[in-house]
Write a protein that holds these residues in place. Structure first.
Motif, PDB file in Angstrom:
ATOM      1  N   UNK A 157      49.722  23.623  47.077  1.00  0.00           N
ATOM      2  CA  UNK A 157      48.449  23.812  46.383  1.00  0.00           C
ATOM      3  C   UNK A 157      47.687  25.008  46.939  1.00  0.00           C
ATOM      4  N   UNK A 158      47.689  25.156  48.255  1.00  0.00           N
ATOM      5  CA  UNK A 158      47.003  26.291  48.866  1.00  0.00           C
ATOM      6  C   UNK A 158      47.664  27.610  48.481  1.00  0.00           C
ATOM      7  N   UNK A 159      48.987  27.634  48.438  1.00  0.00           N
ATOM      8  CA  UNK A 159      49.707  28.845  48.039  1.00  0.00           C
ATOM      9  C   UNK A 159      49.403  29.212  46.594  1.00  0.00           C
ATOM     10  N   UNK A 160      49.321  28.202  45.745  1.00  0.00           N
ATOM     11  CA  UNK A 160      48.995  28.459  44.344  1.00  0.00           C
ATOM     12  C   UNK A 160      47.599  29.051  44.212  1.00  0.00           C
ATOM     13  N   UNK A 161      46.636  28.496  44.958  1.00  0.00           N
ATOM     14  CA  UNK A 161      45.274  29.024  44.921  1.00  0.00           C
ATOM     15  C   UNK A 161      45.241  30.471  45.397  1.00  0.00           C
ATOM     16  N   UNK A 162      45.983  30.762  46.462  1.00  0.00           N
ATOM     17  CA  UNK A 162      46.024  32.131  46.978  1.00  0.00           C
ATOM     18  C   UNK A 162      46.646  33.078  45.971  1.00  0.00           C
ATOM     19  N   UNK A 163      47.745  32.633  45.340  1.00  0.00           N
ATOM     20  CA  UNK A 163      48.423  33.489  44.360  1.00  0.00           C
ATOM     21  C   UNK A 163      47.523  33.810  43.177  1.00  0.00           C
ATOM     22  N   UNK A 164      46.630  32.890  42.834  1.00  0.00           N
ATOM     23  CA  UNK A 164      45.724  33.104  41.717  1.00  0.00           C
ATOM     24  C   UNK A 164      44.561  34.024  42.078  1.00  0.00           C
ATOM     25  N   UNK A 165      44.050  33.925  43.301  1.00  0.00           N
ATOM     26  CA  UNK A 165      42.801  34.608  43.661  1.00  0.00           C
ATOM     27  C   UNK A 165      42.998  35.891  44.464  1.00  0.00           C
ATOM     28  N   UNK A 166      43.985  35.945  45.339  1.00  0.00           N
ATOM     29  CA  UNK A 166      44.095  37.102  46.239  1.00  0.00           C
ATOM     30  C   UNK A 166      44.351  38.430  45.524  1.00  0.00           C
ATOM     31  N   UNK A 167      45.202  38.481  44.487  1.00  0.00           N
ATOM     32  CA  UNK A 167      45.424  39.785  43.851  1.00  0.00           C
ATOM     33  C   UNK A 167      44.139  40.415  43.320  1.00  0.00           C
ATOM     34  N   UNK A 168      43.200  39.584  42.839  1.00  0.00           N
ATOM     35  CA  UNK A 168      41.953  40.125  42.315  1.00  0.00           C
ATOM     36  C   UNK A 168      40.843  40.195  43.339  1.00  0.00           C
ATOM     37  N   UNK A 169      40.722  39.168  44.188  1.00  0.00           N
ATOM     38  CA  UNK A 169      39.623  39.097  45.149  1.00  0.00           C
ATOM     39  C   UNK A 169      39.915  39.821  46.455  1.00  0.00           C
ATOM     40  N   UNK A 170      41.192  40.096  46.715  1.00  0.00           N
ATOM     41  CA  UNK A 170      41.574  40.713  47.983  1.00  0.00           C
ATOM     42  C   UNK A 170      42.095  39.685  48.968  1.00  0.00           C
ATOM     43  N   UNK A 171      42.979  40.112  49.850  1.00  0.00           N
ATOM     44  CA  UNK A 171      43.553  39.217  50.850  1.00  0.00           C
ATOM     45  C   UNK A 171      42.559  39.016  51.984  1.00  0.00           C
TER      46      UNK A 171
END
Length: 409
Positions: free
Chosen positions: A37-51
């Motif tokens: 679940x955490x990986x899915x959230x990161x995959x959704x948000x990091x490309x746009x919000x930044x790592x």
């Protein structure tokens, strides 16, 4: 950061985060769900919000929050939360130690090789259940059940999430290396299907072997030679992969390969590692196999191969491993040094142990062809072709038989 680079980063971090969560909460199955679940959230948000500045910490916190929320509705919530918060601040072990511990857990000797391979590729390699099922040509539901049973068996065993005690480490490490060896072999020569190679498996085995080779000396220093030997064997074998198939995907035997296509950087690294594996301690099975592979790889032409050295190495290997495949390969080396008849005599000792195995028929066909026994060679090539389930190997064997039949006695 692009979506592809985020995906690569998440694949690297996934086993580290799962290792931390499994160790802290003591529930492998629930930890894996929370990490996904955490990986899915990161995959959704990091490309746009930044790592985030600390992506690993972000994932651990996100997954831990999900686990804690889940436990609030569980009867064991209080006990589990106390265990988590009783751990002193800063008690995290190094990232790669957690990944190594996870690998040891997935390769528990209580699991069958098939289950250990599937669980390792899922938890440590980051492959999806669908990807693993595709690699082994089984339905996704079948692979999901296999992985679920493996996790259930580990949970039922009550094995704590930690590196095994000193007296367990040798046996557990042997299981880890055997699983990685099997994963690599399946990727290098697929047991079934239309392709000779499954590079996603061989590449993952090399990546995990590098991890173990990098971390293990600080944890199990006395066992580092065999890990180094296994990594060397993988690199030296995989270096020949670009020349193993022709443009149409058909198998090209070692003696006919264009050696200019071999990966020289992998060969240099592999030779260096093989040398270290043999010089740092008693020669082990993987170290000796790496030395054999290195002897093949440093020969610029097939006729330059040092077959007497290879034969001597196989003889040493046979004293360590009572494995009929080692004897099969020693028969080839024997034939190259002493002639095909001597090799055929050695093959006769394997008729019972390898009865029905296509490789015994294939090697016998090759040696019979070298001995000029064309009719017998044709029969063995055809028998081998009928028994293999890999399409490129089957085509190669069938073509060999047809060519001999066309040439006549």
């Amino acid at each position: 950061m692009t979506a592809d680079r985020v995906e690569d980063l998440l694949r690297t971090l996934a086993p580290q985060v799962l290792g931390v969560l499994a160790r802290r909460f003591g529930d492998f199955d629930a930890a894996e769900d929370a990490v996904q679940e955490a990986l899915l959230a990161a995959a959704l948000h990091w490309p746009g919000d930044g790592v985030p500045d600390n992506p690993r910490g972000w994932l651990i916190q996100a997954a831990a929050r999900r686990l804690t929320d889940a436990y609030r509705s569980d009867e064991a919530r209080a006990r589990r939360e106390l265990a988590v918060f009783a751990e002193p601040a800063g008690a995290e072990v190094p990232d790669e130690d957690d990944t190594l511990t996870l690998l040891f857990l997935c390769c528990h000797p209580a699991l069958t090789s098939a289950s250990a391979i599937a669980l390792t590729l899922r938890a440590v390699g980051g492959l999806t259940t669908a990807e693993i099922a595709s690699a082994f040509l089984v339905p996704e539901a079948t692979m999901a059940q296999r992985i679920s049973r493996a996790k259930g068996k580990i949970k039922a065993s009550g094995v704590p999430f930690r590196l095994p005690a000193d007296d367990e480490r040798a046996a557990r490490l042997k299981s880890v290396l055997h699983v990685l060896y099997l994963v690599f072999n399946e990727g290098y020569t697929s047991s079934a299907g239309a392709s000779l190679h499954r590079t996603e498996l061989s590449g993952e085995a090399i990546r995990l072997a590098r991890l173990v080779q990098r971390v293990l000396p600080t944890v199990l220093p006395q066992s580092s030679c065999e890990v180094t030997g296994l990594l060397a064997l993988m690199l030296l074998t995989d270096a020949r992969r670009p020349a193993r198939t022709g443009p149409d995907g058909d198998l090209v035997p070692l003696e006919d390969q264009d050696r200019a296509l071999w990966d020289r950087s992998s060969i240099r690294e592999g030779v260096s590692l093989a040398t270290a594996a043999l010089s740092d301690g008693p020669a082990g099975e993987y170290g000796l196999q790496a030395a054999i592979a290195a002897t093949h790889d440093i020969a610029l032409r097939a006729q330059d191969t040092d077959w007497p050295r290879i034969l001597a190495l196989y003889q040493r290997l046979e004293t360590l491993a009572d494995n009929p495949m080692v004897t099969l390969n020693r028969a080839i080396a024997t034939a190259m040094v002493h002639g095909p008849t001597t090799g055929l005599d050695l093959l006769a000792t394997l008729d019972e142990r390898l009865a029905g195995h296509y490789r015994l028929d294939a090697v016998r066909a090759h040696l019979l062809e070298r001995a000029g026994e064309t009719a017998a060679a044709i029969g063995c090539y055809e028998a081998a072709a009928a028994r293999t389930t890999n399409a490129p190997e089957r085509r190669y064997l069938t073509v060999r038989a047809a060519r001999l039949r066309a040439e006549g006695p």
